[in-house]
Scaffold this active site. Structure first.
Site, PDB file in Angstrom:
ATOM      1  N   LYS A  54      62.364  19.592  51.796  1.00 52.11           N
ATOM      2  CA  LYS A  54      61.219  20.342  51.282  1.00 52.11           C
ATOM      3  C   LYS A  54      59.979  20.083  52.131  1.00 52.11           C
ATOM      4  O   LYS A  54      59.212  21.017  52.434  1.00 52.11           O
ATOM      5  CB  LYS A  54      60.965  19.976  49.821  1.00 52.11           C
ATOM      6  CG  LYS A  54      62.054  20.468  48.875  1.00 52.11           C
ATOM      7  CD  LYS A  54      61.954  19.838  47.497  1.00 52.11           C
ATOM      8  CE  LYS A  54      63.109  20.274  46.607  1.00 52.11           C
ATOM      9  NZ  LYS A  54      63.138  19.586  45.299  1.00 52.11           N
ATOM     10  N   GLN A  98      60.234  15.045  42.002  1.00 52.25           N
ATOM     11  CA  GLN A  98      61.662  15.138  42.268  1.00 52.25           C
ATOM     12  C   GLN A  98      62.468  14.521  41.123  1.00 52.25           C
ATOM     13  O   GLN A  98      62.243  13.374  40.739  1.00 52.25           O
ATOM     14  CB  GLN A  98      62.005  14.433  43.586  1.00 52.25           C
ATOM     15  CG  GLN A  98      63.459  14.537  43.991  1.00 52.25           C
ATOM     16  CD  GLN A  98      63.903  15.975  44.221  1.00 52.25           C
ATOM     17  OE1 GLN A  98      63.197  16.743  44.855  1.00 52.25           O
ATOM     18  NE2 GLN A  98      65.066  16.321  43.711  1.00 52.25           N
ATOM     19  N   ASP A 121      57.258  24.401  40.048  1.00 53.35           N
ATOM     20  CA  ASP A 121      58.671  24.352  39.672  1.00 53.35           C
ATOM     21  C   ASP A 121      58.950  25.200  38.433  1.00 53.35           C
ATOM     22  O   ASP A 121      60.106  25.484  38.111  1.00 53.35           O
ATOM     23  CB  ASP A 121      59.102  22.903  39.385  1.00 53.35           C
ATOM     24  CG  ASP A 121      59.823  22.274  40.566  1.00 53.35           C
ATOM     25  OD1 ASP A 121      60.401  23.029  41.371  1.00 53.35           O
ATOM     26  OD2 ASP A 121      59.825  21.036  40.684  1.00 53.35           O
TER      27      ASP A 121
END
Length: 300
Positions: A54, A98, A121
């Protein structure tokens, strides 16, 4: 193999190129560089690998990555303090924590602490609620990527019977909801299957669109697929293989070789859904920065 492969890498590359151009335009117009706060707790190898990918994608897109690496023993209070700092930082437009978090940390509380306008997200209750109501919000990256893949593949969703296998908050339940919404990439009739579903094949064989997200390799075999169906395999499983350089190979949740002989269209693993997840994260981050820049101009 008869199935047409849906190339997620190619579509992701198109999306990332479009995002990169959008970043350049935003910088030139406002001086704002989209920034993503990336929080990694602990040293799980898979999580570390995902975060590195990422961060590399952010750099390629011309975005700024604010890396926060925390040790395994980080407390709930320490992690929430980091989230609060990123929420307050005007140069951070999106926040990514994460998952999974190490044991002892409350994932729900951490997600709730992220400011909805920085929730790229799409996991906070505010964004999930807006998604369920069909309102403008950040869509979860993997489900959003699946919709783009179906669109690219030319698979119509309107009137189609879509069967989703797996009810996770990250993939299964959101994609089931999105496919039922009115409008483009929606209007499907959806069946949601899970670990308690009896005779799974009875449902999957009815699917015009079959989305498999169980995290278990070989969940769906060729005899469970309707001939000509579009199959989206979300799984990324590390299967031991002593002949492979890393000692393992990546396998999806479908028996790829068998399903490919029956399906009309199929995503490969790797190279299918995975690249689109990162591409949609970049797109959401750019959108967050654009909204922040627009808000700042209104204040002035």
């Amino acid at each position: 193999m008869s199935a047409e492969l849906i190339d997620g890498k190619a579509l992701a590359a198109e999306t990332r190129a479009r995002v990169k151009a959008g970043v350049a335009t935003l910088k030139a117009a406002t001086g704002v560089t989209p920034g993503l706060g990336v929080v990694l707790v602990g040293d799980d190898p898979a999580s570390r690998s995902y975060v590195t990918a990422k961060e590399r994608a952010l750099e390629e897109a011309g975005m700024r990555s604010v890396d926060v690496r925390l040790p395994e023993g980080t407390t709930q209070e320490e992690l929430l303090a980091v989230i609060a700092r990123l929420n307050a930082d005007p140069q951070v437009h999106g926040i990514l924590v994460q998952l999974p978090l190490p044991k002892g940390l409350d994932t729900d509380a951490v997600i709730r602490a992220i400011a909805p306008e920085k929730d790229v997200d799409g996991f906070t209750p505010v964004n999930v609620g807006k998604m369920l109501l069909g309102q403008t919000c950040f869509l979860p990256c993997t489900p959003h990527g699946i919709l783009r893949l179906l669109e690219k593949a030319g698979t119509p969703t309107r009137g189609a019977h879509a069967v989703v296998v797996g009810r996770s908050d990250i993939v299964g339940r959101p994609i089931a909801n999105l496919l039922t919404r009115k409008g483009p990439n929606g209007d499907a009739t959806v069946t949601l299957c899970h670990s308690a579903t009896q005779d799974l094949g009875r449902f999957t064989r009815q699917a015009d669109i079959l989305i498999v997200a169980t995290g278990r390799p070989g969940t769906v075999t060729a005899d469970m697929v309707k001939p000509g169906a579009t199959v989206i395999d979300v799984g990324v499983n590390r299967v031991p293989d002593p002949t492979a350089q890393r000692g393992y190979r990546l396998r999806g949740d479908c028996d790829f070789e068998g399903v490919a002989k029956v399906a009309g269209k199929l995503t490969p693993v790797p190279g299918g859904v995975g690249p689109m997840t990162i591409a949609m994260l970049l797109e959401n981050t750019l959108t967050a920065a654009q909204r922040a820049a627009e808000g700042a101009s209104h204040v002035r």
